[in-house]
Enzyme design. Structure first.
Site, PDB file in Angstrom:
ATOM      1  N   ASP A   8      23.919  29.662  17.228  1.00  0.00           N
ATOM      2  CA  ASP A   8      23.892  30.126  18.638  1.00  0.00           C
ATOM      3  C   ASP A   8      25.130  30.920  19.103  1.00  0.00           C
ATOM      4  O   ASP A   8      25.669  30.645  20.188  1.00  0.00           O
ATOM      5  CB  ASP A   8      23.704  28.917  19.577  1.00  0.00           C
ATOM      6  CG  ASP A   8      22.407  28.161  19.339  1.00  0.00           C
ATOM      7  OD1 ASP A   8      21.638  28.551  18.457  1.00  0.00           O
ATOM      8  OD2 ASP A   8      22.173  27.159  20.049  1.00  0.00           O
ATOM      9  N   LYS A 106      15.044  28.531  18.232  1.00  0.00           N
ATOM     10  CA  LYS A 106      14.739  27.168  18.665  1.00  0.00           C
ATOM     11  C   LYS A 106      14.686  27.081  20.183  1.00  0.00           C
ATOM     12  O   LYS A 106      15.201  27.968  20.872  1.00  0.00           O
ATOM     13  CB  LYS A 106      15.768  26.192  18.090  1.00  0.00           C
ATOM     14  CG  LYS A 106      17.180  26.488  18.565  1.00  0.00           C
ATOM     15  CD  LYS A 106      18.194  25.666  17.805  1.00  0.00           C
ATOM     16  CE  LYS A 106      19.597  25.909  18.293  1.00  0.00           C
ATOM     17  NZ  LYS A 106      19.856  25.566  19.697  1.00  0.00           N
ATOM     18  N   CYS A 151      24.920  21.816  20.054  1.00  0.00           N
ATOM     19  CA  CYS A 151      23.976  22.327  19.045  1.00  0.00           C
ATOM     20  C   CYS A 151      24.520  22.271  17.622  1.00  0.00           C
ATOM     21  O   CYS A 151      23.770  22.005  16.684  1.00  0.00           O
ATOM     22  CB  CYS A 151      23.503  23.724  19.424  1.00  0.00           C
ATOM     23  SG  CYS A 151      22.450  23.674  20.902  1.00  0.00           S
TER      24      CYS A 151
END
Ligand SMILES: [Zn+2]
Length: 201
Positions: A8, A106, A151
Site C-alpha cells: 500500500d 484488497k 496493513c
C-alpha cells in the site's frame, strides 16, 4: 527464493493524502534502492469502492476513527481513502513499479475491510496471494510499506501462518501509531518474525 512484498505505498497514505501516515513518503527511495536484491517483487493496493463499509462517511452519525462491529469484529471507521481508480489510490509517483510482477488489490468487497494482503479482516475470503507466491517458489518473504502497525502487520502475521519465513523491513515501513507498533513488534519477534533493515538484506 527471496520475494519482496510492498504494501500500500499509495498517495492517500502519504503525508498529503486523506489518511496520512507520518513520514510515509520517506520509505519510497528506500524501497526503490532494495528492489535489485529480490528474485520477485509483488505489491498491494488498498482498493475500495466508494460505498465501502470502512468509511465513516458511509455511516450516519459516525465520525472518522469511531469503531463499529462487523461480522463480530471491531472495525475502525476511516476517512475516505484509496477509492478505486482515483489519484489517491495510485502508487506514489516516485515508487519504481517496473519490476512488480503482480499487483494484488484488497478491500474491494463493499461489506468488509482487508488489512492483510492475504485475507479480509474476517478471514472469510482469500486474495489468492499465498497460492501465487508458493507457485512462484517463494520461501523467504520480505515485507515493507504502509502502515507498519496495520496493513503490513496483518499481512506479515498471515504470511507467517501460511508458512513463509518472514522478514519485516523496518526502515522501509512507517507506522500510523508508532507506540502501537512497538508493542506489535515485540509480539512479532516472539512469534519468529525477523526484523531487518534495508542495509542488511
Ligand atoms: Zn482501506
Amino acid at each position: 527464493m527471496k520475494t519482496l512484498l510492498i504494501i500500500d505505498v499509495q498517495n492517500d497514505f502519504m503525508p498529503s493524502g486523506s489518511l496520512p501516515v507520518p513520514y510515509g513518503n520517506e520509505i519510497v527511495p528506500v524501497i526503490n534502492a532494495i528492489q535489485d536484491k529480490f528474485d520477485l517483487i509483488v505489491a498491494t493496493q488498498d482498493w475500495h469502492p466508494r460505498n465501502h463499509v470502512s468509511f465513516a462517511n458511509n455511516h450516519e452519525g459516525k465520525s472518522n476513527f469511531d469503531e463499529i462491529e462487523i461480522y463480530g469484529k471491531t472495525q475502525t471507521l476511516w476517512p475516505d481513502h484509496c477509492i478505486q481508480g482515483t489519484e489517491g489510490a495510485a502508487f506514489h509517483r516516485d515508487l519504481n513499479t517496473e519490476k512488480m510482477e503482480a499487483i494484488f488489490r484488497k478491500g474491494t468487497d463493499t461489506t468488509i475491510d482487508s488489512y492483510s494482503a492475504f485475507y479480509d479482516n474476517g478471514h472469510l475470503k482469500s486474495t489468492g496471494l499465498t497460492g501465487y507466491l508458493k507457485e512462484k517458489g517463494t520461501t523467504q518473504l520480505f515485507l515493507c510499506g504502509l502502515a507498519s502497525d496495520i496493513c503490513v502487520y496483518f499481512s506479515i502475521i498471515d504470511a507467517f501462518k501460511e508458512g513463509f519465513t518472514c522478514f519485516f523491513i523496518e526502515d522501509a515501513s512507517k507506522a500510523l501509531d508508532t507506540k502501537e507498533f512497538e508493542n506489535l513488534k515485540k509480539s512479532m519477534i516472539t512469534m519468529g518474525i525477523k526484523m531487518v533493515t534495508s542495509a542488511s538484506i
